[in-house]
Design an enzyme around this catalytic site. Structure first.
Site, PDB file in Angstrom:
ATOM      1  N   HIS A 126       0.844  -1.193   0.000  1.00  0.00           N
ATOM      2  CA  HIS A 126       0.000   0.000   0.000  1.00  0.00           C
ATOM      3  C   HIS A 126       0.885   1.252   0.000  1.00  0.00           C
ATOM      4  CE1 HIS A 126      -3.320  -2.465   0.050  1.00  0.00           C
ATOM      5  NE2 HIS A 126      -3.869  -2.218   1.224  1.00  0.00           N
ATOM      6  N   LYS A 559     -13.416   4.156   6.868  1.00  0.00           N
ATOM      7  CA  LYS A 559     -13.669   5.341   6.044  1.00  0.00           C
ATOM      8  C   LYS A 559     -15.164   5.500   5.771  1.00  0.00           C
ATOM      9  CE  LYS A 559     -13.250   5.409   1.614  1.00  0.00           C
ATOM     10  NZ  LYS A 559     -12.785   5.339   0.219  1.00  0.00           N
TER      11      LYS A 559
END
Length: 730
Positions: A126, A559
């Site tokens: 990532h 999120k």
């Protein structure tokens, strides 16, 4: 030493400035000195660009060196704890086995646990990893020098040499840029990931298995007990193309080629060194008939080694490994062995040859020798195979739908697939999966995006042929929101020859749905219930050992719904899946997509595993290790082994010692959590998704635009070209 380097390289004035900033920051932070805050702001605001860069670099390296020192301190404390004969520490395998004994867990249950245990940290690239490999190399060298200094009594000359060496590395650090001049490519991420196999995994995993094997043997009072390979390292690097167009078929093949080359080079070096060590002569010690045959089949014909059968056998093994490496396009780094030996068809043949050597040593008075390098090499081959680490594929469900939609339109069987209701989609998909007729035609033209997806699947089939199915065992579906998302992947696998229907259905890759949003987590039980109720899918699952993996997303659920709601919905989803799979009689393996920070599901792995709902671990677990977490956990071999050990210890304790949640606890606490989660979810969504202008505010109030410009990963900051929070990577 860093201060001395600053003086030499930047001058006294620069050093004095940095030291003034440091001391003023200490006054402000530690002493709560309000005047120091004003002074600090005044000094920092007056810095020009050149001075600001020096300050940033100085404090960055100060933090880096502090972290190295802290790691060394942890290692020192752990060794002192062991040397003092203190009780095993929490998170250690010894402590976990001790707790099992105290709880009355019998040897049979313990053996059963290890026979089915599967613990796998999975490396993912990532875009949060800033550190360059050049910086990592310096970090590892400093750690090595500090370890030597800490554990060996040095003469004055040796101490001086050690300090000079440390000074050289720190100077190299200062003269090395922290950031990359160009964005990291996926091939660079592959190489960075391989560095941790070299420094930690290839040697520490065999040692850890040996340590736990000896502990379990003592616990069971069975000296000959053999521990299965319970800990495996997985990877997404080179196979995760969700939102990353730079992951191509060529890149995925490149990832496996580099992994294969590293594994073979390691085995070649270890076999060669083993041949140096095993100098036993036939006239002094007997050997087994199997070893004699292995030696006779060796291409080695040197008169000097005529009666050194172990060396001749190992030269033969080395020669076969070299032939295997050359046969798959890799060029072994080790010196050439005599030619003429056949290549290994797979790693099991290599393991068989190693077993012949180890068995002969053990049966003829050299068991102590067999428990050294040979034991660790055999365990490494068992864990890593020829492919080094299983590579997962991952793609977004929307991309699969696009390819299937084109298939259906071109074939004319469902011209408007996207408009079909979910039940109609599933009926059509099941019919096509069961049909021997392919949908894909070489005579039809598909969109560039669909062609790219189809080539990825072709590359997957090629990898299975070249390196074996264990090299690429899983296909993860991002944003799974319906049963059709799973069946679409099954259909695409069929078109690539990785799924075969008919009388004896066979699936060559685990299909792993990933539930990420709050809505998907709430629906995952219903979707998996529908999937497991399909007779065709159950027959396919039987070909995979009746095991289904489900991945849960921590970052995107945070999120989507906020920290509290995310964690509570994850907990409930895991509990529901555990009950559902038990009812269907299917083995569940959960894959936790945790990030590094708390907001992405991060935190101590030991406590995180123990906090899973009862029945959801069951001896098998996969966990992502993302970005900068990989370096912080695994760049130091001792720290790395300790982190790996805690994963096994926590899995053992969660499986064998986990307490069932009482009906009273569920009745009292779950409604409270539901209320808290509902309020938190409403507040979070109201701010982030329902407040007009929040996305613009977020862009202005945070350094997200600057972060997006940093060259710290191959993937873009957003999945799509938009400023929406929904598209921003977690």
């Amino acid at each position: 030493m860093l201060g001395q380097t600053l003086r030499e390289q930047e001058g006294e004035a620069a050093f004095a400035l940095i030291e003034r900033i440091r001391q003023t920051a200490v006054r402000f932070h530690r002493d709560r000195d309000a005047q120091a805050k004003l002074e600090l702001e005044s000094v920092l605001n007056r810095l020009d660009d050149e001075a600001a860069i020096s300050v940033v670099r100085a404090f960055s390296f100060f933090s880096l060196l502090s972290n190295i020192a802290e790691d060394q301190h942890h290692n020192r404390r752990r060794r002192a704890h062991q040397l003092a004969g203190s009780p095993p520490q929490e998170g250690s395998a010894a402590r976990a086995l001790g707790r099992a004994r105290e709880a009355g867990i019998g040897g049979g249950r313990l053996v059963q646990f290890f026979e089915r245990a599967f613990v796998s940290p999975v490396l993912t690239a990532h875009p949060t990893e800033v550190q360059r490999k050049s910086i990592l190399d310096c970090q590892m060298e400093i750690a090595r020098l500090l370890t030597w200094r800490d554990r060996v009594t040095l003469t004055a000359e040796e101490l001086r040499d050690n300090e000079e060496a440390l000074g050289r590395v720190i100077l190299t650090l200062w003269q090395t840029r922290i950031l990359r001049p160009v964005r990291l490519a996926v091939s660079d991420e592959i190489e960075n990931g391989l560095a941790f196999f070299r420094c930690t995994f290839l040697r520490e995993l065999p040692r850890l298995h040996a340590e736990i094997e000896d502990l379990v043997a003592a616990h069971l009072a069975q000296p000959g007990y053999r521990l299965p390979a319970v800990l495996r390292i997985g990877t997404w690097i080179g196979g995760d193309r969700d939102g990353n167009r730079f992951v191509t078929p060529e890149i995925m093949l490149r990832a496996l080629e580099r992994q294969f080359a590293l594994a073979l080079d390691f085995y070649l070096a270890e076999v060669r060194q083993l041949g140096v060590e095993l100098s036993m002569a036939r006239r002094l010690v007997a050997v087994s008939p199997e070893l004699e045959r292995l030696a006779e089949g060796s291409p080695d014909r040197s008169e000097h080694r005529r009666d050194e059968l172990y060396r001749r056998a190992l030269i033969g093994i080395h020669s076969r490994l070299a032939a295997t490496s050359r046969g798959l396009g890799s060029h072994p780094a080790q010196p050439e062995a005599p030619a003429g030996a056949p290549r290994y068809r797979d790693c099991s043949e290599f393991l068989d040859d190693l077993d012949v050597v180890i068995d002969s040593l053990a049966r003829h008075g050299a068991e102590r020798i067999a428990r050294g390098r040979a034991r660790h090499l055999r365990r490494a081959a068992e864990i890593f195979g020829f492919h080094l680490a299983p590579l997962d594929m991952r793609q977004h469900s929307g991309m699969h739908e696009q390819v299937v939609r084109e298939f259906a339109a071109c074939a004319g069987s469902a011209p408007d697939y996207a408009a079909l209701a979910e039940t109609e989609k599933n009926r059509w998909l099941l019919a096509e999966i069961s049909s021997p007729r392919p949908l894909r035609s070489p005579h039809l033209e598909y969109s560039p995006e669909s062609e790219r997806e189809l080539k990825m699947l072709d590359a997957a089939a090629d990898i299975h042929r070249r390196y074996g199915a264990e090299a690429l065992p899983n296909y993860v579906i991002s944003n799974t929101g319906a049963l059709s998302d799973v069946l679409e992947v099954a259909l695409l696998l069929k078109e690539a020859g990785l799924l075969r229907a008919g009388g004896e259905p066979r699936l060559d890759i685990n299909i792993v749905p990933l539930f990420e949003t709050i809505g998907d987590l709430r629906a995952c039980g219903t979707i998996m219930d529908e999937l497991l109720a399909l007779p065709l899918y159950r027959r396919l699952l039987a070909s995979r050992g009746n095991m289904q993996e489900v991945m849960l997303g921590y970052s995107d659920s945070n999120k989507d719904g906020g920290f509290l709601t995310s964690n509570w919905e994850l907990y409930k989803a895991e509990a529901e899946l555990a009950r559902l799979f038990a009812r269907h009689g299917v083995e569940l393996r959960l894959f936790h997509g945790r990030g590094g920070t708390v907001g992405r599901g991060g935190g101590p792995s030991y406590q995180a595993i123990l906090a899973r709902p009862p029945g959801s671990v069951a001896g098998r677990i996969r966990i992502t290790e993302q970005g900068e977490v990989i370096a912080s956990k695994y760049s130091d071999p001792e720290i790395g082994r300790r982190n790996l050990e805690t994963l096994i210890a926590a899995t053992l304790e969660a499986t064998l010692l986990g307490q069932e949640e009482s009906e009273r606890a569920r009745g009292v606490y779950h409604p409270v959590m539901d209320d808290l989660s509902r309020d938190a979810h409403r507040a979070y969504r109201g701010l982030v998704y329902e407040t007009p202008g929040f996305a613009q505010f977020f862009g202005a109030a945070t350094p997200i635009a600057e972060i997006a410009e940093l060259r710290i990963g191959s993937r873009p900051t957003s999945r799509r070209k938009s400023r929406r929070i929904e598209d921003l990577r977690a």
